[in-house]
Design an enzyme around this catalytic site. Structure first.
Site, short mmCIF file in Angstrom:
data_model
loop_
_atom_site.label_atom_id
_atom_site.label_comp_id
_atom_site.label_asym_id
_atom_site.label_seq_id
_atom_site.Cartn_x
_atom_site.Cartn_y
_atom_site.Cartn_z
N PRO A 98 0.82 -1.21 0.00
CA PRO A 98 0.00 0.00 0.00
C PRO A 98 0.86 1.26 0.00
O PRO A 98 1.80 1.36 0.80
CB PRO A 98 -0.80 -0.11 1.31
CG PRO A 98 -0.72 -1.54 1.70
CD PRO A 98 0.60 -2.03 1.20
N PRO A 99 0.58 2.22 -0.87
CA PRO A 99 1.36 3.46 -0.89
C PRO A 99 0.98 4.39 0.26
O PRO A 99 -0.12 4.29 0.81
CB PRO A 99 0.98 4.08 -2.24
CG PRO A 99 -0.40 3.58 -2.50
CD PRO A 99 -0.44 2.19 -1.93
N GLY A 104 7.70 2.00 2.24
CA GLY A 104 8.72 2.11 1.19
C GLY A 104 8.20 1.65 -0.15
O GLY A 104 8.95 1.07 -0.95
N SER A 105 6.92 1.91 -0.44
CA SER A 105 6.31 1.45 -1.68
C SER A 105 7.04 1.97 -2.91
O SER A 105 7.31 1.21 -3.84
CB SER A 105 4.85 1.88 -1.72
OG SER A 105 4.26 1.59 -2.97
N ALA A 107 10.15 3.06 -3.22
CA ALA A 107 11.51 2.51 -3.33
C ALA A 107 11.47 1.06 -3.82
O ALA A 107 12.26 0.66 -4.69
CB ALA A 107 12.22 2.58 -1.99
N ALA A 108 10.54 0.27 -3.27
CA ALA A 108 10.44 -1.13 -3.70
C ALA A 108 10.02 -1.22 -5.16
O ALA A 108 10.53 -2.06 -5.92
CB ALA A 108 9.45 -1.88 -2.82
N ASP A 149 15.20 3.80 2.79
CA ASP A 149 14.37 2.90 1.99
C ASP A 149 15.19 2.20 0.92
O ASP A 149 15.07 0.99 0.71
CB ASP A 149 13.23 3.68 1.33
CG ASP A 149 12.18 4.13 2.33
OD1 ASP A 149 12.41 3.99 3.54
OD2 ASP A 149 11.13 4.63 1.90
#
Length: 318
Positions: A98-99, A104-105, A107-108, A149
């Protein structure tokens, strides 16, 4: 550089910050660790036409190349390093992270995208290059990025110590049953950019008192690293709760966070705090064992958590 025509794939997982939110931007340390249960994957292939990114998270599509997004910047950064054109590439991103929750959405996602584009051209990026690519995307997404992150995404898979751009793995000790972190989503999307600005203004207003808060956060993080190494989870829990007080004093807590922190502590958690930028996002609570974690998870959902995931603190040698 050419390809063999096969799609390239990439993946990455979420992260949480255990200690050091915001203060890491002011030279104090942070501790982070991955959340393997939350992942994002990307697939890169060829197409006729300009770069196309298909993602519910970024919603880029066949966008004007002058319109920058974190996803587009990740592709551009990789292609620039490989010496290939971004036109003719299609990237599909599927995210279960979930953002706006401190996971760290972005960055991932940048990591998964970068890995998939590099794989499309038959290569693999070094850890340092991957960090650079993710950090370029993060700076656009958040305005200012500590690198926590990005380093966690390319890290060893366990807890990491981060300070002034330097990173090292941390040990987790203890002979008893592993402690468990329960990560609860408030359901409120926070803005890291807004939270960073909130903290900057609060510190400016506090003056020397703000420096005292930053230094206390440093002491707590340093001591928590020792607790982790020795399996002192009860002591670490108390430091988590005290750190929450510091973050609230810096202006980045909110009613939803306060409610879940209180519910966790009332339900027997060893400690609880926000994780990430704040102003929403998630709360992380420490349970002494898996049974306590199950109870804590149920109580947090009752208190309003949108969802919960667990992260075990099993022994690991750095």
């Amino acid at each position: 550089m050419t390809t063999n025509g096969k799609p390239g794939t990439g993946s990455a997982c979420a992260k949480l910050i255990l200690f050091g939110e915001h203060v890491v931007l002011y030279g104090r340390p942070a501790i982070s660790l991955p959340i393997p249960a939350l992942t994002v994957s990307a697939s890169a292939g060829h197409r006729d036409g300009p770069l196309r990114i298909e993602s519910e998270l970024f919603g880029d599509g066949d966008g004007d190349r002058s319109v920058a997004t974190p996803a587009r910047l990740a592709v551009t950064a990789v292609c620039g390093r490989l010496g290939v054109a971004e036109d003719g590439i299609r990237v599909k991103v599927d995210s279960g992270i979930p953002p706006g929750r401190g996971f760290g959405s972005s960055a991932a996602s940048a990591a998964a995208i970068a890995e998939s584009v590099a794989a499309l051209f038959g290569t693999r990026l070094s850890a340092d290059t991957m960090f650079e690519v993710i950090q370029e995307s993060e700076m656009f997404a958040h305005g200012r990025a500590s690198g926590v992150d990005a380093r966690t995404v390319v890290g060893s898979g366990g807890p990491l110590w981060f300070q002034d751009g330097e990173v090292r793995p941390l040990s987790v000790g203890g002979d008893a049953e592993p402690a468990v972190l329960v990560v609860a989503d408030t359901g409120v999307a926070g803005s890291t950019r807004d939270a960073v600005e909130t903290v900057r203004k609060r510190l400016a207003a506090l003056g020397r008192a703000g420096d005292t808060l930053l230094d206390r956060a440093r002491v707590l993080t340093e001591s928590a690293a020792a607790d982790l190494a020795g399996g002192g989870f009860t002591e670490m829990g108390g430091k988590m709760t005290e750190t929450q007080g510091i973050l609230a004093g810096l202006g980045v807590s909110c009613p939803e966070i306060d409610t879940l922190v209180a519910a966790a502590l009332d339900s027997g958690a060893l400690g609880a705090k926000l994780s990430g930028g704040g102003l929403g996002g998630c709360v992380v609570a420490l349970a002494g064992d898996p049974v306590a974690a199950s109870v804590l998870r149920e109580r947090l959902v009752r208190a309003g958590a949108r969802s919960c995931v667990e992260v075990g603190l099993s022994p690991v040698r750095a």
